[in-house]
Design a protein around this motif. Structure first.
Motif, PDB file in Angstrom:
ATOM      1  N   PHE A   1       5.433  -3.553 -77.283  1.00 50.85           N
ATOM      2  CA  PHE A   1       5.192  -2.334 -76.420  1.00 50.85           C
ATOM      3  C   PHE A   1       6.770  -1.535 -76.624  1.00 50.85           C
ATOM      4  O   PHE A   1       6.536  -0.161 -76.778  1.00 50.85           O
ATOM      5  CB  PHE A   1       5.391  -2.691 -74.936  1.00 50.85           C
ATOM      6  CG  PHE A   1       5.135  -1.596 -73.689  1.00 50.85           C
ATOM      7  CD1 PHE A   1       3.993  -1.059 -73.694  1.00 50.85           C
ATOM      8  CD2 PHE A   1       6.228  -1.156 -73.035  1.00 50.85           C
ATOM      9  CE1 PHE A   1       3.620  -0.134 -72.764  1.00 50.85           C
ATOM     10  CE2 PHE A   1       5.940   0.077 -71.980  1.00 50.85           C
ATOM     11  CZ  PHE A   1       4.925   0.450 -71.916  1.00 50.85           C
ATOM     12  N   ARG A   2       7.860  -2.092 -76.929  1.00 57.51           N
ATOM     13  CA  ARG A   2       8.999  -1.462 -77.244  1.00 57.51           C
ATOM     14  C   ARG A   2       9.059  -0.783 -78.442  1.00 57.51           C
ATOM     15  O   ARG A   2       9.539   0.202 -78.715  1.00 57.51           O
ATOM     16  CB  ARG A   2      10.097  -2.563 -76.812  1.00 57.51           C
ATOM     17  CG  ARG A   2      11.470  -1.869 -76.599  1.00 57.51           C
ATOM     18  CD  ARG A   2      12.509  -2.831 -76.283  1.00 57.51           C
ATOM     19  NE  ARG A   2      12.558  -4.028 -77.198  1.00 57.51           N
ATOM     20  CZ  ARG A   2      13.158  -5.413 -77.072  1.00 57.51           C
ATOM     21  NH1 ARG A   2      13.916  -5.286 -75.980  1.00 57.51           N
ATOM     22  NH2 ARG A   2      13.096  -6.196 -77.866  1.00 57.51           N
ATOM     23  N   ALA A   3       8.549  -1.749 -79.481  1.00 57.36           N
ATOM     24  CA  ALA A   3       8.615  -1.291 -80.892  1.00 57.36           C
ATOM     25  C   ALA A   3       7.777  -0.036 -81.016  1.00 57.36           C
ATOM     26  O   ALA A   3       8.048   0.914 -81.990  1.00 57.36           O
ATOM     27  CB  ALA A   3       8.359  -2.518 -81.854  1.00 57.36           C
ATOM     28  N   SER A   4       6.779   0.028 -80.279  1.00 59.75           N
ATOM     29  CA  SER A   4       5.632   1.174 -80.651  1.00 59.75           C
ATOM     30  C   SER A   4       6.058   2.599 -80.225  1.00 59.75           C
ATOM     31  O   SER A   4       5.589   3.577 -80.591  1.00 59.75           O
ATOM     32  CB  SER A   4       4.320   0.925 -80.052  1.00 59.75           C
ATOM     33  OG  SER A   4       4.588   1.118 -78.604  1.00 59.75           O
ATOM     34  N   GLY A   5       7.046   2.312 -79.486  1.00 63.40           N
ATOM     35  CA  GLY A   5       7.731   3.721 -78.713  1.00 63.40           C
ATOM     36  C   GLY A   5       6.968   4.122 -77.491  1.00 63.40           C
ATOM     37  O   GLY A   5       7.224   5.232 -76.928  1.00 63.40           O
ATOM     38  N   ALA A   6       6.007   3.250 -77.033  1.00 68.90           N
ATOM     39  CA  ALA A   6       5.384   3.383 -75.679  1.00 68.90           C
ATOM     40  C   ALA A   6       6.314   3.461 -74.554  1.00 68.90           C
ATOM     41  O   ALA A   6       6.033   4.176 -73.698  1.00 68.90           O
ATOM     42  CB  ALA A   6       4.393   2.310 -75.379  1.00 68.90           C
TER      43      ALA A   6
ATOM     44  N   MET B   1       7.895   6.705 -74.381  1.00 71.11           N
ATOM     45  CA  MET B   1       7.132   7.876 -73.991  1.00 71.11           C
ATOM     46  C   MET B   1       6.910   7.882 -72.474  1.00 71.11           C
ATOM     47  O   MET B   1       6.926   8.793 -71.883  1.00 71.11           O
ATOM     48  CB  MET B   1       5.791   7.522 -74.611  1.00 71.11           C
ATOM     49  CG  MET B   1       5.448   8.155 -76.001  1.00 71.11           C
ATOM     50  SD  MET B   1       3.767   7.950 -76.586  1.00 71.11           S
ATOM     51  CE  MET B   1       2.707   8.593 -75.540  1.00 71.11           C
TER      52      MET B   1
END
Lengths: 196, 183
Positions: free
Chosen positions: B68-73, B76
């Motif tokens: 979740f953190r790595a995806s940029g979510a 956002m």
């Protein structure tokens, strides 16, 4: 609830990662975190052994029972389903004491011991009891009197000022946790024997 | 007065662990004649089984949080929430920490360090951050580890109650600091 949150987080991660072009980072994070999880668990073994060993001495010398009895007026109201002389009460009390003193390392092993003893009273082994949920909610609200050592190290002289705000905030969150857990456990949605 | 109290508790906290490690066996051996070495070893044996039992639960939770953190979510979510929080008087600088705190201890410590370096320990933003950090817990981690250790799969209302407690802690941190430290 945990099922949807868990799956939802991963689904959103893959979708957002694809759109934002971070998909490699997502893959890497998944693999690294799986490794980290095992490292954390293995790292716990030594600390767990140290505190559970010390705790056993406290138990066999009757120290735990003395402390548990002193705090009975509080625990009896928080955990009405647990028999008042059950060993779980002793572990719960020691876990809270460790949290209040800011001994995170000691709190976890004692908390896990308490969960094991609460599980003995559980008739449906894969479902949390009211006592377990109350215990967890109080734990996650972080009852503490002494600032975490990391915060003191980072804030330096300014840690003196946040001492009082932290105690009030933590007190309010613990009160909220107790009210929330006692209200929610009566709701139909969270009843143990609901049909699925 | 407060300064003295803080200095005293901080000083005291350095001695708590050594005192417990000596005091408990002292009481056992000298007062109650318990075989302290044998009981210690007996109790310590459980450390291994419990630590190993939580591995699958910890992997499940930490992998989801890491992704979740790595995806940029997470970033956002912050951009999406910041106008609303601004309106409530919630400083946007403190929002990443507030959202990260229930998910990850090391992640939120990193964010707190960053806040203090960026704004200075005397700033209200750092004070709010440190108060937040001290008054909440990594709820998801605690839940996974504690329930995982005994094989509980249906956690019922524990998560909801934990999140409510964290929210109250975080909001209290913001308003208390504004009350105490606003110029």
């Amino acid at each position: 609830m945990l099922n949807y949150i868990w799956f939802g987080m991963m689904l959103i991660s893959v979708v957002v990662g694809t759109i934002a072009g971070n998909i490699d980072a997502v893959t890497e994070a998944a693999i690294n975190m799986a490794k980290t999880a095992v490292e954390i668990s293995i790292g716990l073994i030594g600390i767990m052994a140290l505190w559970l060993g010390t705790m056993k001495i406290a138990e066999e010398s009757g120290l735990v029972q003395i402390i548990a009895r002193a705090l009975q007026p509080i625990t009896i109201r928080l955990f009405p389903d647990v028999p008042k002389d059950h060993p779980a009460i002793g572990s719960i009390v020691l876990n809270m004491a460790a949290n209040i003193l800011g001994l995170g390392n000691a709190a976890t092993p004692l908390g896990l011991k308490a969960m094991e003893e609460l599980q003995e009273l559980n008739t449906e082994k894969d479902t949390a009891t009211n006592a377990m949920c109350t215990f967890l909610a109080i734990n996650t609200s972080s009852v503490q009197l002494i600032l975490p050592a990391t915060v003191v190290a980072l804030m330096g002289a300014a840690s003196n000022q946040i001492f009082i705000t932290t105690i009030i905030a933590t007190g309010l969150s613990t009160i909220a946790a107790i009210i929330a857990v006692k209200t929610l456990e009566k709701m139909n949605r969270f009843k143990i024997n609901r049909d699925k | 007065m407060i300064d003295y109290l803080v200095a005293f508790t901080n000083e005291l906290s350095r001695y708590i662990i050594p005192l417990l490690l000596v005091g408990i066996p002292f009481y056992g051996l000298v007062v109650k004649k318990v075989k302290v070495y044998e009981s210690f070893v007996d109790g310590a044996k459980d450390g291994f089984t419990i630590a190993v039992r939580i591995i699958p639960y910890l992997v499940a939770i930490l992998v989801a949080i890491g992704m979740f953190r790595a995806s940029g979510a997470l970033d956002m979510l912050l951009i999406f929430l910041s106008p609303m929080l601004n309106a409530m008087g919630f400083p946007p600088e403190n929002l990443p920490l507030a959202l990260m705190r229930p998910l990850s201890g090391s992640g939120s410590l990193g964010l707190l360090t960053d806040l203090i370096n960026e704004h200075g320990a005397e700033s209200i933003i750092a004070k709010i951050g440190a108060t937040m950090f001290g008054s909440t817990e990594t709820t998801f981690y605690v839940l996974a580890v504690y329930f995982g250790s005994v094989g509980i799969k249906r956690s019922r209302h524990a998560l909801a109650a934990g999140i409510i407690a964290d929210t109250v802690g975080i909001i209290s941190a913001v308003y208390l600091c504004q009350l105490f430290f606003a110029q």
